[in-house]
Design a protein around this motif. Structure first.
Motif, PDB file in Angstrom:
ATOM      1  N   GLN C 101       7.267  -1.458   6.405  1.00 37.50           N
ATOM      2  CA  GLN C 101       6.255  -0.417   6.264  1.00 37.50           C
ATOM      3  C   GLN C 101       6.834   0.922   5.820  1.00 37.50           C
ATOM      4  OE1 GLN C 101       3.902   0.093   9.792  1.00 37.50           O
ATOM      5  NE2 GLN C 101       3.055   2.017   9.087  1.00 37.50           N
ATOM      6  N   VAL C 182      -0.616   1.671   3.846  1.00 39.36           N
ATOM      7  CA  VAL C 182      -0.573   2.917   4.626  1.00 39.36           C
ATOM      8  C   VAL C 182      -0.114   4.075   3.745  1.00 39.36           C
ATOM      9  CG1 VAL C 182       0.686   4.124   6.443  1.00 39.36           C
ATOM     10  CG2 VAL C 182      -0.276   1.884   6.901  1.00 39.36           C
ATOM     11  N   GLY C 183      -0.915   5.118   3.708  1.00 38.24           N
ATOM     12  CA  GLY C 183      -0.560   6.318   2.951  1.00 38.24           C
ATOM     13  C   GLY C 183      -0.636   6.157   1.445  1.00 38.24           C
ATOM     14  N   GLN C 184      -1.282   5.095   0.968  1.00 40.37           N
ATOM     15  CA  GLN C 184      -1.371   4.865  -0.473  1.00 40.37           C
ATOM     16  C   GLN C 184      -2.729   5.327  -1.008  1.00 40.37           C
ATOM     17  OE1 GLN C 184       1.383   2.800  -2.258  1.00 40.37           O
ATOM     18  NE2 GLN C 184       2.132   4.010  -0.564  1.00 40.37           N
ATOM     19  N   ASP C 185      -2.722   5.971  -2.177  1.00 43.18           N
ATOM     20  CA  ASP C 185      -4.007   6.380  -2.738  1.00 43.18           C
ATOM     21  C   ASP C 185      -4.631   5.231  -3.527  1.00 43.18           C
ATOM     22  OD1 ASP C 185      -2.879   6.411  -5.327  1.00 43.18           O
ATOM     23  OD2 ASP C 185      -2.230   8.481  -5.048  1.00 43.18           O
ATOM     24  N   SER C 186      -5.825   5.472  -4.062  1.00 41.53           N
ATOM     25  CA  SER C 186      -6.603   4.371  -4.643  1.00 41.53           C
ATOM     26  C   SER C 186      -5.867   3.712  -5.804  1.00 41.53           C
ATOM     27  CB  SER C 186      -7.963   4.891  -5.116  1.00 41.53           C
ATOM     28  OG  SER C 186      -7.779   5.863  -6.120  1.00 41.53           O
ATOM     29  N   GLN C 188      -2.585   3.470  -6.263  1.00 40.66           N
ATOM     30  CA  GLN C 188      -1.487   2.658  -5.747  1.00 40.66           C
ATOM     31  C   GLN C 188      -2.002   1.368  -5.114  1.00 40.66           C
ATOM     32  OE1 GLN C 188      -0.172   5.844  -3.316  1.00 40.66           O
ATOM     33  NE2 GLN C 188       1.346   6.594  -4.779  1.00 40.66           N
ATOM     34  N   LYS C 189      -3.155   1.456  -4.453  1.00 39.43           N
ATOM     35  CA  LYS C 189      -3.740   0.264  -3.845  1.00 39.43           C
ATOM     36  C   LYS C 189      -4.165  -0.733  -4.909  1.00 39.43           C
ATOM     37  CE  LYS C 189      -5.694   2.287   0.331  1.00 39.43           C
ATOM     38  NZ  LYS C 189      -6.946   2.488   1.065  1.00 39.43           N
TER      39      LYS C 189
END
Lengths: 310, 219, 291
Positions: C101, C182-186, C188-189
């Protein structure tokens, strides 16, 4: 910037937080993280700040409680006034009594060996008398519902409990403003929704003004009265949640749109038209669909045994 | 108690006095109801005294009496230190430091160091897991290779520790740290009966220690 | 029986080999606290699995058994037919890649390039292969422009990408991603979802440990719900979201589209994404109007 929808008259003199032409660049960095930001926040607002990573969200929050420029040196121009104090000239400890700041990682904001000592930290620093500290600590413990944790050591707490302790330690000085910097990103969804509920209660019961950076818009859009979207250090949207989410494609700015919003937009591409309703929750969308077609879904009932009323 | 024990030990070489001191320390562990943990801690450290005895007796020509004496001295220090650390929580230690008017920054350094030792230990375990999962075998190879193998462990550990300290600094600043040179406290240190008792006992013993050191005998 | 129901009742990739098998696995931490209780589960080649549960449910402990970082206190874990008991984590990791993570827990090298080479060299790749695989990883994860930069200087999202790159560089057969969103913006997702699809097309076994239901749901993985070190439910995404009791036990929130269609009273196959949802709603609206 015709996209900016303003819900609050920016000319109002008595803003609780007033940011004027704020630009900021971290020391030894060539890029401006904040680029001429203008923002007025009134007492009692719940403001969600969204944007992709590196858009300047955290920097903006730090500029409000004074960590910028007091702890991070850099290129600072513009003016930030918080509850009558000018951030640049005020002392960090003075600002701490106006603005509470809750960070993402609950572990790194509990320093003392027991919960109640940790909660007392701020008042101890301000040289409050012992009985006064006791009284306020008890109040904070009760407000957050963590009375029974008072004497626990930090390593005995779950993440959700740690986050509550951090909140208790941050409201103890009677701050009018609370800042939450991605408070739920390390928590599981259930614990996260509990923290969001606590935040709502702090606003409703104590009248605290809330600023919150959060990726999960589906969680926070219901408690917010305003969403601000940052991109490249500029405010690209500012308005009431329904308006902001339905007036544009937020994913262009790195913000994950809740599934329910995406679905509604597909169903009705003109969802922004006048007189339309903007569902924020599954319940609101279901209600809306039923209003249009009362018998929707009914013919499916009975064909499966998994009935539920949720 | 610890202070007076060390004080006495450094001055006195009479076996009788040392035995009294050790007996007193053990009696205090009963009073503090920590016999079990005290025993555990002593079984861990006491062999040191035994080793000191054997080493002195067999390796150096110091004679039985001196060897016993040295071993008992060491034992007395270990016993009283164990007593101290078993009865004093870090929280109390912090309050004592404040009570002595040590600078707040120094106190906070102590607090954070103690508070974050277990946290950094867990970090280190996580880092080891991550590097093992990248095929690193810590236990393999000659000394040079093993030393080199610690780099993938140490570098992230330092980075993580620095990261944590930066975040801590922000969190502390956000809670009015440094507003005054003289922070107050939720708790006020109070002397109770047992504190008075141990203090007086400590003073009495230290006085005896001085007396012995000066005159070599009690009467 | 309509098409959807047929698809649903089809056995879960039955004809594919089992690559991981847990048999009655118990695990207790060194301090005696039990973390896994009676786990029996099997993962197959080419399978996409989502493991869900609250923090502390035992998800991370479970996946750490697959590459042998942890060994069961009781029971056995077999990976590619061999017990993990006598194999080191360093050896097993050649075929079982875990992306952890927190990127800060592993990045140490002086450049992005040497960070990627580190694992390859540990696994004994020859120089030519190291070069090839490093180039592949740098290109695939758009890190080529950073190849000489220090990993510590990268942004959070870039670090995460590097961690994916450095594990996939050695081409493991089983890929485990621990809380990848976790902590990823759209953006990056979205990229991550595409990576998962790419790996699936290469017949890899992918295990996603996550509580980001809105990310998992459109991928329609096999879902495993965990709580208190036990497996509460195990089945297709469609099956598991119907198990309301296990869901609330695991402290997991249902996907929004499941909530919506449950409220509408339509309990057929739940749509995986907004496009499917739109089509389904439109179809129903016409049907309802005609009645």
């Amino acid at each position: 910037m015709s996209q900016v929808l303003s819900v609050t008259p920016s000319s109002q003199a008595e803003s609780l937080i007033s940011i004027r032409a704020l630009s900021y660049r971290y020391y030894a960095s060539s890029r401006y993280v904040l680029n001429n930001v203008n923002l007025e926040i009134q007492k009692g607002e719940v403001v969600v700040i969204a944007g992709k990573s590196g858009s300047g969200k955290s920097t903006l929050l730090r500029a409000i409680n004074g960590l910028i420029p007091h702890q991070h040196s850099g290129d600072y121009s513009g003016k930030v006034i918080v509850d009558g104090l000018e951030v640049l000239s005020a002392k960090m400890s003075e600002l701490a009594t106006k603005v509470g700041y809750i960070f993402q990682n609950p572990e790194n904001q509990i320093f003392m060996f027991s919960v109640e000592r940790d909660i007392a930290f701020g008042l101890e620093n301000l040289s409050f008398k012992t009985p006064d500290i006791r009284e306020k600590v008890d109040w904070a413990l009760n407000t957050l519902g963590i009375r029974d944790l008072a004497l626990r050591a930090p390593h005995e707490l779950s993440d959700g409990q740690k986050q509550r302790v951090a909140i208790a330690g941050s409201i103890i000085m009677g701050q009018k403003i609370l800042i939450f910097d991605e408070p739920t990103s390390l928590l599981d969804p259930y614990t996260a929704s509990n923290v969001i509920r606590i935040i709502k209660n702090l606003h409703d019961d104590l009248g605290i003004t809330i600023l919150i950076v959060e990726h999960r818009l589906d969680l926070v859009s219901q408690i917010a009265n305003r969403i601000i979207v940052l991109d490249e250090g500029k405010i690209v949207f500012d308005g009431e949640p329904r308006q902001v989410m339905y007036s544009s494609n937020l994913s262009v700015h790195g913000v994950t749109e809740p599934t329910i919003i995406r679905t509604t937009k597909l169903l009705d591409p003109g969802a922004t038209g006048p007189g339309k309703s903007y569902p924020l929750t599954t319940h609101e969308l279901a209600h809306e669909l039923r209003k249009q077609v009362p018998r929707i879904g009914v013919f499916q009932k009975g064909s499966h045994e998994f009935g539920t009323n949720r | 108690m610890l202070a007076s024990a060390i004080f006495v030990v450094s001055l006195v070489s009479h076996i009788e006095v040392l035995i009294v001191l050790i007996t007193f320390t053990i009696a205090l562990t009963f009073a503090a109801k920590i016999v079990k943990r005290f025993g555990k801690s002593m079984t861990f450290f006491a062999p040191l005294a035994l080793i000191a005895f054997l080493l002195n007796y067999y390796v150096f020509p110091v004679g039985l009496l001196t060897a016993t004496n040295l071993a008992l001295r060491l034992f007395a220090v270990i016993a009283s230190s164990s007593l101290f650390f078993l009865t004093t929580t870090p929280d109390e230690l912090e309050q004592v430091m404040r009570w002595f008017h040590l600078p707040p920054d120094l106190v906070m350094i102590f607090v954070i160091a103690v508070r974050f030792v277990p946290v950094l230990f867990l970090d280190a375990l996580q880092i080891m897991d991550a590097q093992k999962s990248r095929g690193l075998e810590f236990e393999k190879g000659n000394l040079m290779k093993r030393l080199r193998n610690t780099i993938p462990l140490l570098v992230p550990l330092i980075a993580v520790a620095v990261n944590r300290s930066l975040e801590l600094a922000e969190a502390m600043d956000s809670r009015a740290y440094g507003a005054t040179k003289r922070p107050t406290s939720l708790y006020v240190l109070k002397y109770n009966f047992s504190d008075y008792f141990t203090t007086i006992a400590g003073i009495v013993m230290s006085s005896f220690g001085i007396y012995f050191a000066l005159f070599g005998r009690l009467w | 029986m309509n098409l959807e129901q047929i698809a649903e009742s089809a056995p879960l990739s039955e004809n594919v080999d089992s690559v991981v098998r847990f048999t009655n696995v118990d695990y207790s931490h060194p301090n005696g606290v039990p973390a896994l209780r009676g786990i029996s589960v099997e993962f197959k080649k080419g399978e996409l699995v989502g493991i869900l549960g609250a923090n502390g449910a035992g998800k991370s402990t479970l996946v750490r058994h697959i590459n042998g970082i942890l060994k069961p206190t009781h029971g056995s874990v077999e990976v590619f037919g061999e017990s993990t008991k006598n194999t080191s984590a360093a050896k097993l990791s050649r075929r079982v890649g875990i992306v952890f993570q927190n990127p800060n827990n592993q990045l140490f090298a002086q450049s992005v390039k040497s960070e990627i080479e580190f694992g390859l060299r540990n696994f004994g790749f020859d120089d030519e292969l190291v070069r090839q695989r490093t180039d592949w990883a740098l290109n695939t994860f758009s890190l080529i422009e950073y190849s000489n930069r220090a990993p510590m200087e990268l942004s959070g999202g870039e670090k995460k990408r590097l961690c994916n790159a450095l594990v996939l560089a050695w081409d493991p057969d089983i890929v485990i991603l621990d809380e990848p969103t976790v902590g990823q913006d759209s953006e990056q997702k979205e990229r991550l979802a595409q990576l998962v699809k790419l790996l699936l097309s290469e017949q890899k076994t992918i295990i996603l440990v996550s509580h980001d239901m809105e990310f998992l749901w459109p991928l329609q993985p096999r879902m495993i719900l965990m709580s208190g070190g036990k497996i509460l439910a195990d089945g297709t995404a469609q099956q598991v979201v119907r198990d309301r009791v296990s869901f609330s036990h695991a402290n997991i929130l249902a996907p929004q589209l499941v909530e919506l269609f449950t409220e509408l009273g339509d309990l057929g196959r739940f749509p995986a994404d907004e496009f499917e949802a739109r089509d389904k709603i439109r179809l129903q609206m016409t049907a309802a109007k005609e009645k």
